[in-house]
Design a protein around this motif. Sequence first.
Motif, mmCIF file in Angstrom:
data_model
loop_
_atom_site.group_PDB
_atom_site.id
_atom_site.type_symbol
_atom_site.label_atom_id
_atom_site.label_comp_id
_atom_site.label_asym_id
_atom_site.label_seq_id
_atom_site.Cartn_x
_atom_site.Cartn_y
_atom_site.Cartn_z
ATOM 1 N N ASP A 264 0.712 -1.193 0.208
ATOM 2 C CA ASP A 264 -0.091 0.116 -0.013
ATOM 3 C C ASP A 264 1.076 1.208 -0.064
ATOM 4 O OD1 ASP A 264 -1.941 -1.703 0.325
ATOM 5 O OD2 ASP A 264 -2.116 -1.670 2.427
ATOM 6 N N VAL A 265 1.852 1.181 0.827
ATOM 7 C CA VAL A 265 2.830 2.209 0.966
ATOM 8 C C VAL A 265 3.452 2.702 -0.421
ATOM 9 C CG1 VAL A 265 5.034 3.402 2.111
ATOM 10 C CG2 VAL A 265 3.327 1.947 3.466
ATOM 11 N N HIS A 266 3.965 1.192 -1.072
ATOM 12 C CA HIS A 266 4.498 1.515 -2.334
ATOM 13 C C HIS A 266 3.724 1.989 -3.539
ATOM 14 C CE1 HIS A 266 7.749 0.324 -5.288
ATOM 15 N NE2 HIS A 266 6.709 -0.315 -6.081
ATOM 16 N N ALA A 267 2.385 1.899 -3.366
ATOM 17 C CA ALA A 267 1.511 2.138 -4.129
ATOM 18 C C ALA A 267 1.293 3.709 -4.214
ATOM 19 C CB ALA A 267 0.168 1.419 -4.415
ATOM 20 N N ASP A 303 11.293 -9.332 -7.410
ATOM 21 C CA ASP A 303 11.536 -8.111 -6.724
ATOM 22 C C ASP A 303 10.631 -7.332 -5.782
ATOM 23 O OD1 ASP A 303 14.482 -8.855 -7.547
ATOM 24 O OD2 ASP A 303 13.939 -7.348 -9.391
ATOM 25 N N VAL A 304 9.318 -7.721 -5.629
ATOM 26 C CA VAL A 304 8.567 -7.217 -4.847
ATOM 27 C C VAL A 304 8.786 -7.715 -3.459
ATOM 28 C CG1 VAL A 304 6.290 -6.938 -3.829
ATOM 29 C CG2 VAL A 304 6.746 -6.911 -6.498
ATOM 30 N N ARG A 305 8.975 -6.775 -2.379
ATOM 31 C CA ARG A 305 9.514 -7.281 -1.290
ATOM 32 C C ARG A 305 8.263 -7.620 -0.308
ATOM 33 N NH1 ARG A 305 14.645 -8.206 -0.651
ATOM 34 N NH2 ARG A 305 15.960 -6.390 -1.212
ATOM 35 N N PRO A 306 8.282 -9.021 0.349
ATOM 36 C CA PRO A 306 6.985 -9.392 1.226
ATOM 37 C C PRO A 306 6.525 -8.609 2.024
ATOM 38 C CG PRO A 306 8.972 -10.513 1.712
ATOM 39 C CD PRO A 306 9.504 -9.809 0.629
ATOM 40 N N ASN A 307 5.288 -8.618 2.450
ATOM 41 C CA ASN A 307 4.691 -7.851 3.548
ATOM 42 C C ASN A 307 4.209 -9.134 4.644
ATOM 43 O OD1 ASN A 307 1.748 -8.187 3.294
ATOM 44 N ND2 ASN A 307 2.409 -7.970 1.247
ATOM 45 N N SER A 379 14.580 7.790 2.420
ATOM 46 C CA SER A 379 14.429 6.291 1.846
ATOM 47 C C SER A 379 15.815 6.112 1.040
ATOM 48 C CB SER A 379 13.335 6.277 1.057
ATOM 49 O OG SER A 379 13.599 4.868 0.371
ATOM 50 N N ARG A 380 16.355 4.980 1.232
ATOM 51 C CA ARG A 380 17.675 4.487 0.197
ATOM 52 C C ARG A 380 17.257 4.080 -1.060
ATOM 53 N NH1 ARG A 380 20.049 0.528 4.753
ATOM 54 N NH2 ARG A 380 17.726 0.405 4.963
ATOM 55 N N GLY A 381 15.889 3.564 -1.008
ATOM 56 C CA GLY A 381 15.543 3.046 -2.522
ATOM 57 C C GLY A 381 14.257 2.176 -2.204
ATOM 58 N N PRO A 382 14.001 1.465 -3.447
ATOM 59 C CA PRO A 382 12.627 0.684 -3.255
ATOM 60 C C PRO A 382 12.429 0.066 -2.151
ATOM 61 C CG PRO A 382 13.597 0.918 -5.486
ATOM 62 C CD PRO A 382 14.576 1.395 -4.762
ATOM 63 N N PHE A 383 11.206 0.256 -1.282
ATOM 64 C CA PHE A 383 10.835 -0.652 -0.455
ATOM 65 C C PHE A 383 11.580 -0.362 0.950
ATOM 66 C CE2 PHE A 383 9.525 -3.169 -4.206
ATOM 67 C CZ PHE A 383 8.372 -3.140 -3.822
#
Length: 411
Positions: A264-267, A303-307, A379-383
């Motif tokens: 959700d945060v990513h979106a 490459d999507v991180r799990p939640n 943030s240092r990068g995606p996720f």
Amino acid sequence: MTTTRRSVLGGAAAGGAALGGLPWRSARAQAANTIRIGVLNDMSGPYRDISGPYGLECTRQAVQEFGNRGFNVEVINADHQNRPDIGVNIARQWYDQGVDMIIDVPTSSVGLAVANIAREKNKVCVNTGSATSDLTGPACTPNTVHWMYDTYMLAKSTGGAMVRAGGDSWFFITADYAFGHALERDTANFVRNAGGRVMGQVRYPFPATTDFSSFLVQAQASRAKVIGMANAGADTINTVKQAAEFGITRRGVKLAALLMFLPDVHALGLQTAQGLILTESFYWDLNDRTRAISERLRPRLRDVRPNMASIANYSGALHYLKAIADMGVAASKASGAEVVARMKSIPCDDDAFGPGTIRPDGRKLCPSYLFEVKAPSESRGPFDYYKLLQTTPAEEAFRPLNEGNCPMIRA
């Protein structure tokens, strides 16, 4: 050899007779030595990105890591479309046709219904997706384990933190089904017990709502300091986006994301989500073990991180398979309640959640973590999205055993 198979069922197939064509139906000769796991979740609706195909892949990862221990494992999948009638039909037919355990089952109305079918058929349900705390309360059964999070834990962590920070008046925007009702109820209890007030609430049709503007106007008119979003997935994303468009947070009103996940945060993006307070029981960058399992899952998750919802399928399936290995396939097929009893009797430990236990009411215990969403500059990068604010130990995170009104627990 351990195998996995997938049958993605949708529309009419999910509702009925087409399930008779499952690819393993004609292979009953192998049934005595094969454990079958059904991943039942939302593959196409508002909760798809929370678990959906990612929860399925996390289940497959557990099977792969479990390895060959003298029996085969098959994994299938179906979309319950967030409808209890479809979920019940799939669960009943799966259990009748040889599925031993159903896992995931988001949408609390579906989760409660499937738990009843598991008890009726004396099979196993490991619920990792539904949030309602009633699964270990009045609706608890000897055939269900509730993994990873529930409405009481979320209310205590996120709701409690907001009240302590001065948010002592609330208005709830609530998904109108079992999950939303339970989350609103549990959070409102914490608010009132802390001396706060509930100024009002509005319940919207689920899953048919995408426009939350009128509800936000009502919330703003109540003059509540906090708008509690008793929803999840795409609904939470849309509520936050529309609140930002209306400039509600610029007027000093706080948004309480009572159930929010990393996707959700990513979106939303950090520009919109920064500063939100939320609770999860897993974060990929929390420690060396969470980073290790997240790295192993990268090929499967693209490459999507799990939640916490998707990775709970890995944890729950792995512990279930350990119980099967401990008691034997034949005994496990004779009684799902005995499998759940064995799951409760052996310690849990995996890279997602670390050491843990399962209580007599079926509640899997794990710590809860209160996070703040980072600003883009942090943030240092995606996720890389969360800052840890507070940890609630496993034995304190969930409702006390004697307060849940679970019929299996004697007062």
